[in-house]
Design a protein around this motif. Sequence first.
Motif, mmCIF file in Angstrom:
data_model
loop_
_atom_site.group_PDB
_atom_site.id
_atom_site.type_symbol
_atom_site.label_atom_id
_atom_site.label_comp_id
_atom_site.label_asym_id
_atom_site.label_seq_id
_atom_site.Cartn_x
_atom_site.Cartn_y
_atom_site.Cartn_z
ATOM 1 N N THR A 47 0.947 -1.229 0.158
ATOM 2 C CA THR A 47 -0.247 0.205 0.349
ATOM 3 C C THR A 47 0.927 1.107 0.286
ATOM 4 O O THR A 47 0.617 2.770 0.054
ATOM 5 C CB THR A 47 -1.061 0.009 1.138
ATOM 6 N N ASN A 81 -6.357 0.681 -0.488
ATOM 7 C CA ASN A 81 -7.272 0.008 0.512
ATOM 8 C C ASN A 81 -8.437 -0.324 -0.366
ATOM 9 O O ASN A 81 -8.401 -2.018 -0.006
ATOM 10 C CB ASN A 81 -7.804 0.602 1.526
ATOM 11 N N TYR A 84 -6.874 -2.847 -3.244
ATOM 12 C CA TYR A 84 -6.310 -4.381 -2.875
ATOM 13 C C TYR A 84 -6.747 -5.027 -3.433
ATOM 14 O O TYR A 84 -6.026 -6.491 -3.633
ATOM 15 C CB TYR A 84 -5.634 -4.027 -0.988
#
Length: 341
Positions: A47, A81, A84
């Motif tokens: 990330t 996020n 992801y």
Amino acid sequence: MNKPSSLIVTRRALMQALGAGAALAAMPGLAGRAFAQEKLKVAAVYTVPFEQQWVSRIHQAALKAKDHGDIDYVATENVSNTDYERVMREYAEAGNKLILGEVFGVEEAARTVAADYPDTAFLMGSSFKPDDAVPNFAPFDNYIQDASYLTGIIAGAMTKSKNIGMVGGFPIPEVNRLMHAFMAGVKETAPEAKFQVAFIGSWFDPPKAKETAFAQIDAGADVMYAERFGVSDAAKEKGVLAIGNVIDTQKDYPDTVVASALWHFEPTLDKAIAEVKAGTFKAADYGMYSFMKEGGCSIAPLGTFEGKVAAEVMAKVAEKEKAIKDGSFTVAINDEEPKSS
């Protein structure tokens, strides 16, 4: 850290890989499948940038395994996020048999993906424990409290104001335990020391970390615990000292960074690679492989501060290090949020 272009994977490249990996997707499951005679396909989803402290240690360990011929490795950095899960699925569909990453903000989604791909091993940085319901998902963590404790001993000996500044990302267990261990080490050599503790709410925001550090230095801190990038920059500008975390930045701050607690991801990754190749990977807690006795952490060389830390202090560090390694001394693991004192 330089970002090899061959490792920065685009969506187009991933989609092209799907066709080539179609046959691999039909391979038998993890149980009983050995990969000892072929390179293991490993992918990682991060990330933050490759050079961020925590991720850099995972990335470098994987690059080292690739250079040794143990694995093929691709990775994607700066994945949000919200994106992801998609990237995890694309890597699994592409035939990667081991997927690495850090899922602190996407825990539920990541475990759901793992459940959907039982033939793929997932080794993920996580605050949570293994779950037998998802037997191919194993969490790891940077349990480097041993090295953090030792750097605290040095910090306590170097502070004159007995005021220590500490800037972290988020108050989660993997940060909290390192701060507590560091504070316990400080108390060994400066029992009267006070701490200013702050969290910036980001894993990678050097300007914010720097400004937070400035405020603590202005409030009297003369040694800074640099859990985040940006803190050592503030210490350098203000002429105070800093203690590094996870990576060694002494060469970048030769007059500022006294010592650093280093994380070595190699033992964790080597164990996972061996288990996947043997067909024995399972939902186990890989956190133990970051302990000092497992070779998962160490204290960095003092570099330009060699000889500037009192000999009796370094003797104490050596004594404690030996005790940690032989098991006669255990650094407490405290995952509670640390507070200023």
